[in-house]
Design an enzyme around this catalytic site. Structure first.
Site, PDB file in Angstrom:
ATOM      1  N   GLY A 165      18.318   5.238  68.503  1.00  0.00           N
ATOM      2  CA  GLY A 165      17.420   4.602  67.540  1.00  0.00           C
ATOM      3  C   GLY A 165      18.199   4.216  66.305  1.00  0.00           C
ATOM      4  CB  CYS A 166      17.231   4.215  62.747  1.00  0.00           C
ATOM      5  SG  CYS A 166      17.969   3.911  61.135  1.00  0.00           S
ATOM      6  CG  PHE A 167      23.005   2.374  62.826  1.00  0.00           C
ATOM      7  CD1 PHE A 167      22.430   2.225  61.577  1.00  0.00           C
ATOM      8  CD2 PHE A 167      23.566   1.248  63.419  1.00  0.00           C
ATOM      9  CE1 PHE A 167      22.425   1.008  60.914  1.00  0.00           C
ATOM     10  CE2 PHE A 167      23.570   0.022  62.783  1.00  0.00           C
ATOM     11  CZ  PHE A 167      22.993  -0.095  61.522  1.00  0.00           C
ATOM     12  CD1 TRP A 168      21.340   3.465  58.325  1.00  0.00           C
ATOM     13  CD2 TRP A 168      19.252   3.628  57.534  1.00  0.00           C
ATOM     14  NE1 TRP A 168      21.062   2.330  57.622  1.00  0.00           N
ATOM     15  CE2 TRP A 168      19.793   2.396  57.113  1.00  0.00           C
ATOM     16  CE3 TRP A 168      17.960   3.950  57.152  1.00  0.00           C
ATOM     17  CZ2 TRP A 168      19.086   1.497  56.328  1.00  0.00           C
ATOM     18  CZ3 TRP A 168      17.248   3.058  56.382  1.00  0.00           C
ATOM     19  CH2 TRP A 168      17.799   1.837  55.965  1.00  0.00           C
ATOM     20  CB  CYS A 169      18.218   9.035  62.222  1.00  0.00           C
ATOM     21  SG  CYS A 169      16.954   8.426  61.091  1.00  0.00           S
TER      22      CYS A 169
END
Length: 195
Positions: free
Chosen positions: A32-36
């Protein structure tokens, strides 16, 4: 005699340094979101760096705007550079599984679309087999009632994302925490993994 001993010690030291460099490896995971996905890997001893980026698409110069719209075929991912003497690929896989919803291949949490699908991208046969084994073990654990649908795919070219995405959780902690909590990720992980 003393000079020969010094030469031998220098040679052994150089050989040790060379062998240490051979243990620097890469692993790539999409969750999913690479930030996480950067933070959980950054916490591990032996992880040298994490890089947010894009993998698996057709464009040779993907941008966040193009990838997030779903038009390039890329997936948001994190490339992990690690020292195999200090952290195993199996440990990285364990961290990966504990930070995603492995039953959802249509995206992750609030982020929908193939650009947010979970995946393991392997660089060699050993990584491929270890990823398959860990996926099977997770399925056999019956922790999840639904099927484990994460793809295990040979890694292609990895493109680093724009600089403002790198270490976003450190650069913008309030915005990151707000996004993460509201995405539903933390609640899901707490439900299935507790700690």
């Amino acid at each position: 005699m003393k000079n020969i001993l010094i030469v031998i010690l220098l040679f052994l030291g150089a050989a040790h340094l060379a062998s240490a460099k051979e243990d620097i490896r890469k692993a790539t995971f999409a969750g999913g979101c690479f930030w996480c996905m950067e933070g959980p890997f950054d916490k591990l001893e032996g992880v040298l760096s994490t890089t947010s980026g894009y993998i698996g698409g057709e464009s040779t110069s993907p941008t966040y705007k193009a990838v997030s719209s779903g038009g390039t075929g890329h997936t948001e991912a994190v490339e992990v550079t690690f020292d195999a003497n200090k952290v195993s690929y199996e440990k990285l896989l364990s961290v990966f599984w504990r930070n995603i919803d492995p039953t959802d291949n249509q995206g992750q949490f609030v982020d929908r679309g193939s650009q947010y699908r979970p995946g393991v991208f392997y660089y060699n046969e050993s990584q491929k087999e270890l990823a398959r084994k860990s996926k099977l073990q997770l399925a056999e654990s019956k922790r999840f009632k639904k099927e484990i649908v994460v793809e295990i795919t040979k890694a292609g070219v990895f493109y680093p994302a724009e600089e403002y995405h790198q270490d976003f959780y450190k650069k913008s902690p309030i915005r990151y925490k707000f996004y993460r909590f509201n995405s539903g990720r933390d609640q899901f992980l707490q439900k299935y993994w507790k700690k």
